[in-house]
Motif scaffolding. Structure first.
Motif, short mmCIF file in Angstrom:
data_model
loop_
_atom_site.label_atom_id
_atom_site.label_comp_id
_atom_site.label_asym_id
_atom_site.label_seq_id
_atom_site.Cartn_x
_atom_site.Cartn_y
_atom_site.Cartn_z
N ASN A 160 0.98 -1.11 0.09
CA ASN A 160 0.21 -0.29 0.24
C ASN A 160 0.50 1.29 -0.16
N ASN A 161 0.33 1.98 -0.13
CA ASN A 161 0.61 3.58 -0.51
C ASN A 161 0.03 4.74 0.46
N PHE A 162 1.40 5.35 1.25
CA PHE A 162 1.09 6.11 1.41
C PHE A 162 2.10 7.81 1.37
N ASN A 163 1.24 9.14 0.70
CA ASN A 163 2.51 10.00 0.34
C ASN A 163 2.25 10.97 1.89
N VAL A 164 4.05 11.44 2.51
CA VAL A 164 3.95 11.55 3.70
C VAL A 164 5.04 13.26 2.67
N LEU A 165 4.68 14.47 4.16
CA LEU A 165 5.20 15.37 3.49
C LEU A 165 6.84 15.23 4.19
N ASP A 166 6.95 14.74 5.41
CA ASP A 166 8.50 14.41 5.89
C ASP A 166 8.67 12.72 5.94
N LEU A 167 9.56 12.55 5.41
CA LEU A 167 10.40 11.69 5.52
C LEU A 167 10.43 10.74 6.03
N ALA A 168 11.75 11.52 6.98
CA ALA A 168 11.96 11.34 8.17
C ALA A 168 11.56 10.85 9.43
N LYS A 169 10.68 11.91 9.31
CA LYS A 169 10.17 11.99 10.20
C LYS A 169 8.51 10.32 10.70
N SER A 170 8.47 10.39 9.49
CA SER A 170 7.13 8.99 8.83
C SER A 170 7.92 7.94 9.20
N LEU A 171 9.01 8.11 8.82
CA LEU A 171 10.23 6.59 8.59
C LEU A 171 10.53 6.24 10.53
N LYS A 172 11.02 7.20 11.16
CA LYS A 172 10.54 7.72 12.87
C LYS A 172 9.63 6.91 13.06
N PHE A 173 8.35 6.88 12.84
CA PHE A 173 7.20 7.06 13.64
C PHE A 173 6.70 5.46 12.43
N TYR A 174 7.09 4.81 11.39
CA TYR A 174 6.52 3.61 11.63
C TYR A 174 7.94 2.65 12.21
#
Length: 123
Positions: A8-22
């Motif tokens: 599945n795809n999610f578009n994200v604004l802040d890649l580093a923040k999203s990688l840390k969250f997941y």
């Protein structure tokens, strides 16, 4: 002919923040990355190490405004073998956005407001 879901795809604004969250919320790790030669996008594939399904995070350089998720009626779901520990982790992170104790589930919200359902392995 056999079809198999792969990501599945999610578009994200802040890649580093999203990688840390997941990583912190769901123990997901990067398994593949595609970067445009001109720097216009980065696509990162994440896995949980337990299934073959991947989450694709897409970052677009020129995107500045949050994505319109409509009524946000779609979500990804995660089963977890220790529901109480997962709930405690997510509560500590402050990412729980909705709980349904009668159904024995809750939802987390990622940095871009996508919802992620958490349910016990055995219900």
């Amino acid at each position: 002919m056999k079809f198999r879901m792969v990501h599945n795809n999610f578009n994200v604004l802040d890649l580093a923040k999203s990688l840390k969250f997941y990583r912190d919320a769901f123990d997901m790790h990067e398994v593949r990355r595609i970067e445009a030669k001109d720097g216009s996008f980065i696509i990162v594939y994440l896995e949980d190490g337990n299934s073959s399904h991947q989450l694709e995070l897409t970052w677009l350089r020129d995107r500045k405004e949050p994505y319109n998720l409509g009524d946000n009626e779609f979500h990804l779901a995660f089963k977890v073998d220790d529901y109480e520990a997962a709930h405690a982790r997510h509560e500590k992170m402050g990412c729980i956005c909705y709980e349904n104790p009668e159904m024995g589930i809750y939802f987390c919200e990622d940095p871009d407001s996508y919802w992620l359902e958490v349910l016990p392995e055995k219900r």
